[in-house]
Motif scaffolding. Structure first.
Motif, short mmCIF file in Angstrom:
data_model
loop_
_atom_site.label_atom_id
_atom_site.label_comp_id
_atom_site.label_asym_id
_atom_site.label_seq_id
_atom_site.Cartn_x
_atom_site.Cartn_y
_atom_site.Cartn_z
N LEU A 52 0.84 -1.12 0.00
CA LEU A 52 -0.15 0.24 -0.01
C LEU A 52 0.95 1.39 -0.06
O LEU A 52 2.06 1.22 0.32
N GLY A 53 0.29 2.39 -0.27
CA GLY A 53 1.24 3.57 -0.46
C GLY A 53 0.71 4.20 -1.55
O GLY A 53 -0.13 3.84 -2.48
N GLU A 54 1.20 5.50 -1.78
CA GLU A 54 1.14 6.43 -2.94
C GLU A 54 1.63 5.59 -4.20
O GLU A 54 2.73 5.05 -4.19
N ALA A 55 1.04 5.96 -5.28
CA ALA A 55 1.28 5.57 -6.57
C ALA A 55 2.76 6.08 -7.12
O ALA A 55 2.89 7.38 -6.73
N THR A 56 3.62 5.34 -7.66
CA THR A 56 4.89 6.24 -8.21
C THR A 56 5.37 5.57 -9.59
O THR A 56 4.70 4.56 -10.20
N ILE A 57 5.94 6.25 -10.16
CA ILE A 57 6.47 6.00 -11.43
C ILE A 57 8.00 6.00 -11.39
O ILE A 57 8.73 6.99 -10.90
N GLY A 58 8.61 4.97 -12.29
CA GLY A 58 9.98 5.07 -12.42
C GLY A 58 10.16 4.45 -13.84
O GLY A 58 9.40 4.12 -14.66
N ALA A 59 11.42 4.37 -14.11
CA ALA A 59 11.73 3.80 -15.54
C ALA A 59 13.33 3.54 -15.54
O ALA A 59 14.12 3.66 -14.97
N GLU A 60 13.48 2.73 -16.64
CA GLU A 60 14.77 2.33 -17.24
C GLU A 60 14.84 2.66 -18.44
O GLU A 60 14.10 2.49 -19.50
N LEU A 61 16.01 3.74 -18.78
CA LEU A 61 16.13 4.21 -20.21
C LEU A 61 17.38 3.44 -20.69
O LEU A 61 18.70 3.60 -20.30
#
Length: 430
Positions: A40-49
């Motif tokens: 649970l918790g806030e939605a996050t966004i990350g990425a691999e480039l």
């Protein structure tokens, strides 16, 4: 999931021990997912480039190890071919300015690595497939010297038992055979990670699968290889074929490709996707970490290191990810989007895909009976092949039979829904 390993050759005992560890990891994950407070918790966004290193003429330059060493940045990692690198971008909370933070991180990281590359006579290019590639840029001479890569190549070659065949149609069809898997390194992606609570995982994953063809058509930037005009997003067939260990037998059965769109709509939750990968795909890298007992009783998130290593050798276009960071959580890794050409392009593509999925998620159970999974897979490959000229089979709530739609019409229909979905998860309109 891309951790280094310390051996190249394996014995039957290694596979048996690894399979036993996979079963323990699945059991621990099942217990973990029953915890009401897990993930649970806030939605996050990350990425691999993933990025190319090129010389002044735009041709690949084999300097990834030298650049990584000079950069002294743990978020910069090596890729299979010596002219590819990958940046692990910092995760950001989606609420308010998460998309902008991701864009700024891309720009900052590219500025940093370019400042390192320039004194070495190198430039950095984010693009799905570098248009200037030559056949001489592939082969064993371009493999990054890391144990993991050598082990992976050996395993795939043993299972293939012969040359890898590439056969991609288009205006200038491409047919070739390769002794190794280095053509896989022609593909560079912008792999987006989105955290999802366990209770919402099935609906969100299905929604992402449904909307991926639309985002892929918008993002497509890899229409050529070796000067041949192929698919609008040639990465899709090239990645699958360049590491496909299966042999065609029109009268026999074959296991699913290790690069694929999936086996069907998710029915219950993330656990079935993790089980599916263990049940369907034999291990490629059976390396076990020392057994230290299960962390599950200590109310900590277990590492599940063998399960994560196994997941890293099955390249689904949308993939479930477990991470033990911050008490543990689940993510959806969206792997279909190409790298480049600019930071704003990449983040806009990610915003559209996540927004569209979140916009349709509350209605996904009502909509999916109108689209068998085989047609969702069909949509994915047609979008890759034809880009914004594609025609898709698209579901509707009051459907009676199937009808093709232009992908442009579908995207126009979905855009307001994508904006609504982004707003629902707290992304500001700016």
């Amino acid at each position: 999931m891309g951790r280094e390993i310390n051996q190249v050759d394996f014995e039957e005992a290694d596979y048996q021990a690894f399979s036993a560890s996979l079963e323990r990891d699945l059991a621990d994950l099942e217990v973990l997912l029953r915890r009401p407070d897990f993930g649970l918790g806030e939605a996050t966004i990350g990425a691999e480039l993933e990025i190319y290193v090129v010389d002044s003429d735009g041709h690949p330059l084999s300097l990834n190890e030298e650049i990584k060493r000079a950069a002294n940045d743990p978020r910069l990692t090596l890729e299979l071919n010596r002219y590819n690198l990958e940046y692990n971008l910092a995760p950001a909370a989606l609420a308010n300015a998460g998309m902008r933070a991701l864009e700024e991180d891309i720009l900052d990281r590219l500025r940093h690595v370019r400042s390192i590359a320039a004194p070495l006579g190198a430039r950095i290019v984010p693009i799905g497939i570098l248009p200037t590639l030559r056949e001489s840029d592939f082969g064993r001479h371009c493999i990054t010297d890391r144990t993991r890569f050598h082990a992976l190549i050996n395993q795939l070659l043993q299972r293939r038992g012969g040359k890898f065949k590439v056969d991609i149609d288009g205006r200038d069809p491409l047919q070739m055979e390769l002794e190794d898997i280095t053509l896989e390194g022609a593909n560079t992606s912008f792999q987006v990670h989105y955290t999802v609570p366990p209770d919402d995982f099935a609906d969100t994953f299905n929604a992402v699968q449904l909307m991926t063809p639309l985002a892929l058509a918008l993002a497509a930037n890899s229409p050529t290889l070796f000067g041949r005009r192929l698919w609008h997003e040639t990465r899709v067939p090239l990645f699958k074929q360049s590491i496909d260990t299966r042999h065609r037998d029109r009268y026999g059965w074959r296991e699913p490709a290790r690069v694929n769109f999936g086996q069907g709509w998710v029915r219950r939750g993330a656990l079935e996707l993790f089980r599916e990968v263990v049940r369907i795909y034999p291990p490629l890298l059976p390396v076990c970490e020392p057994v230290q007992g299960s962390d599950i009783d200590a109310r900590k998130a277990p590492s599940l290191s063998e399960l994560r290593l196994h997941q890293s050798t099955v390249w689904l276009w949308n993939r479930p990810v477990y991470d033990d960071v911050n008490g543990g959580h689940l993510r959806i890794e969206m792997r279909a989007l190409p790298a480049g050409p600019t930071a704003v392009d990449m983040v806009a593509n990610a915003a559209f895909l996540i927004g569209a999925a979140e916009g349709i998620r509350p209605q996904i159970d009502t909509l999916l009976p109108a689209l068998p999974f085989s047609l969702a897979e069909y949509n994915f490959y047609r979008a890759a092949q034809h880009g914004l000229d594609a025609r898709l089979m698209w579901p509707s709530f009051h459907q009676a039979g199937y009808r093709e739609h232009t992908i442009i019409d579908v995207i126009a229909q979905i855009l307001p829904l994508a904006q609504e979905g982004l707003s629902r998860i707290g992304v500001s309109s700016s």
